[in-house]
Design a protein around this motif. Structure first.
Motif: not given
Lengths: 322, 322
Positions: A110-138
């Motif tokens: 993971v490059s420095d630029q990729q890491a800087a790009a993903v901290m806020l938006q990537g972790m946001t997408a992650h908590y939304l789909s995996h924790s706030t409402y953990p999406l299930k197949k289907g």
């Protein structure tokens, strides 16, 4: 060191490139030489004064770089480590002193630029789909602003979890991006009513979850396209704040759930921050999460970066390079 | 047949015993001889006009009895079956005509009184702890009105799951009932503010879930006693409707969730209705759920039953015997 400072709140022109003394680390801090700083809407809110912080302030909430000095009590990182962080003011600068408990190690691959790009938006997408409402197949998710910074990442994660994704976007170009990210259906809300379209696409049943960062203009209709016991996840308000609503409406529309989450509460412990950032980095190294870094600007061009962001013409991440 | 009818909305006195013809069953309906009808808060809302239905009408939503006739296409029940129901308006009568899909079989181990007493309150408690928020062992739940009709059953079910239960009640006598049902801690809210008490009892952390059938009087403080990402389940409004909610409150108080639920959405399919009632009847037959029947009244004393219900002095279920 060079830094972008705001002495009085206002438009992009209030951001000045200034020379400041390099920050010494406190006992529990590390000084990081920034390789890249992410540009986010929250930076605009601080610049405008919608969010308050003591002036003068150095903008920026997200970055990545190399540790150049550590405080007396620091054991978890050492000089030379590649690290990233989010949620602390001061990253539009050559150096930032960061609480070490907020730093995560960037893995090889993971490059420095990729890491800087993903901290806020990537972790946001992650908590939304995996924790706030953990999406299930289907399951089916409706994602508003699907070609936005969080949107493109959220669509990919939802798709990878096996969910069906219905996306809303404003233009044909953004529709292509959302489809490329894995959206099953795209609604151009400038041409079709998303409520009627979502009902049609789900055979009248509605979706399991709505991920909504748009707010005011989409909230009511979002409740109408949820299946009984479905969940409205309101995580932003790009069109304005949602006005107060009567709770009984949730019962009338099908025993619905509403939540208004924010990233801070989903990386509240060191353990959760490390788990979540590692999961996002692992998706990048496995090739399962494509980042779209649209433009990099030298630090001195922070004003231009904000103008581009606020014009809402960008469809990917903007980075500042000190 | 004899039935209680409401010709105009108002206080308990508008309920009068009348002679009314029994309507014949439509093709997929059944006629049931009511042996016991349950009295619920919702009956008061229909009687006083807060909930609307065409006049005149026969109140009552819940009961148990024996099928005496079926429509020509009925497949789910037959004459002689012991059945129970909820959500069928017209139960304060000697006979009720119901869609057959709302009738559930009552096993031999369950009396008609138990079945009638358990349908609304028992099914509600069951969906609250198993579905609205799936309570887990080790979690802490705040249960308002813990000695109320739903409350006493909810406390027992929450304890059986292994959760810690903090109950709120209005009097010492009700506190005793809530403790007998298994509440770990009981707050008499007429003497003590529940907000600081719940914080103290949870070491400042707050509870995972609040089950609230009270509404207006408790809403604001609920938001202050929930842990990060906690869930508020509103399932009633005995103190009045909750005022409109600003979604940003949910963010400020820690990325909270809220739902406003109603039983119909948790028994919406025949499959779910049967699964839930058989689980409930299983708990009763197995001695794991104790029903508390406060008083039974002859049908003609329905006005007295409503007066007693609205005075909130009796602890347990009120039943009418046609």
């Amino acid at each position: 060191m060079k830094a972008i400072q705001v002495k009085q709140v206002g438009g992009p022109e209030v951001m000045e490139l200034v020379e400041l003394p390099g920050p010494p680390p406190k006992a529990n801090e590390a000084v990081v030489k920034l390789a890249a700083a992410g540009v986010n809407f929250i930076d605009v809110y601080f610049r405008e004064g919608r969010y308050k912080a003591p002036l003068p302030l150095v903008l920026g909430q997200e970055g990545a770089g190399v540790v150049s000095a550590v405080g007396a009590d620091v054991k978890s990182v050492k000089v030379g480590d590649r690290v990233a962080w989010s949620g602390l003011l001061g990253s539009y600068a050559e150096y930032e002193a960061v609480l070490v408990e907020r730093l995560v190690q960037i893995p090889p691959g993971v490059s420095d630029q990729q890491a800087a790009a993903v901290m806020l938006q990537g972790m946001t997408a992650h908590y939304l789909s995996h924790s706030t409402y953990p999406l299930k197949k289907g399951e089916t998710a409706l994602v508003h602003a699907a070609a936005g910074g969080v949107g493109l990442l959220l669509v990919q994660m939802a798709h990878n979890l096996g969910a069906r994704v219905i996306a809303t976007v404003s233009t044909e170009e953004k529709a292509k991006l959302a489809l490329g990210a894995g959206a099953d259906e795209v609604i151009l809300y400038t041409q079709a009513d998303f409520e009627a379209e979502t009902k049609r696409l789900t055979g009248g049943e509605g979706v399991d979850v709505v991920y909504d960062s748009v707010g005011k203009t989409t909230f009511e209709k979002g409740l109408n396209v949820l299946r009984p016991r479905g969940m409205m996840v309101l995580f932003g308000g790009s069109s304005g704040a949602v006005p107060p609503f009567e709770p009984i409406v949730l019962a009338q529309k099908g025993s619905l759930y509403v939540t208004r989450p924010t990233l801070t509460n989903y990386i509240a412990t060191r353990e959760e921050l490390v788990e979540r950032s590692s999961a996002v980095f692992a998706m990048i190294t496995a090739g399962k999460l494509k980042l779209r870094i649209e433009h990099t600007y030298p630090l001195s061009e922070a004003q231009r970066a904000h103008r581009d962001l606020e014009a809402r013409k960008t469809t990917g991440k903007l980075l500042l390079i000190p | 047949m004899k039935a209680i009818r409401v010709q105009r909305t108002g206080g308990p006195e508008v309920m009068e015993l009348e002679e009314v013809p029994v309507r014949p069953a439509k093709p997929t309906e059944a006629v049931v001889k009511v042996s016991v009808a349950g009295v619920n808060a919702i009956d008061g809302y229909f009687r006083d006009g807060r909930f609307r239905t065409p006049l005149p009408f026969i109140p009552g939503q819940e009961g148990a009895g024996v099928v005496t006739a079926v429509g020509e296409q009925a497949k789910l029940v037959k004459v002689g079956d012991h059945v129970a129901w909820s959500g069928v308006l017209g139960s304060y009568a000697e006979f009720v005509v119901s869609p057959e899909e709302l009738l559930v079989p009552v096993p031999a181990a369950i009396s008609d009184e138990e079945a009638a007493a358990a349908m609304v309150h028992g099914l509600t408690a069951h969906y609250l702890v198993n579905d609205a928020h799936k309570l887990k062992s080790g979690e802490t739940a705040l249960v308002h009105a813990a000695a109320g009709g739903v409350g006493l059953l909810l406390v027992q079910m929450a304890r059986a799951i292994g959760a810690r239960v903090i109950g709120t009640v209005s009097s010492e006598e009700k506190a005793q009932r809530a403790r007998e049902a298994g509440a770990d801690e009981v707050i008499v809210f007429t003497r003590q503010d529940f907000e600081p008490e719940v914080k103290r009892l949870t070491g400042g952390k707050g509870v995972e879930v609040v089950y609230d059938g009270v509404g207006k009087a408790t809403f604001e403080k609920n938001l202050n006693v929930m842990r990060l990402r906690g869930m508020l389940v509103l399932y009633g409004m005995s103190s009045g409707s909750v005022l409109p909610v600003d979604p940003s409150k949910l963010l400020e108080k820690g990325s909270l969730y809220m739902a406003r639920t109603t039983l119909a959405h948790f028994t919406a399919t025949r499959e779910e209705l049967l699964a839930r009632t058989s689980a409930l009847f299983g708990m009763i037959a197995g001695g794991k759920l104790k029903l508390r029947i406060a008083k039974t009244y002859p049908l003609k004393e329905a006005p007295q039953a409503h007066q007693d219900m609205e005075a909130r002095k009796l602890v347990g279920k009120l039943l009418l015997i046609p």
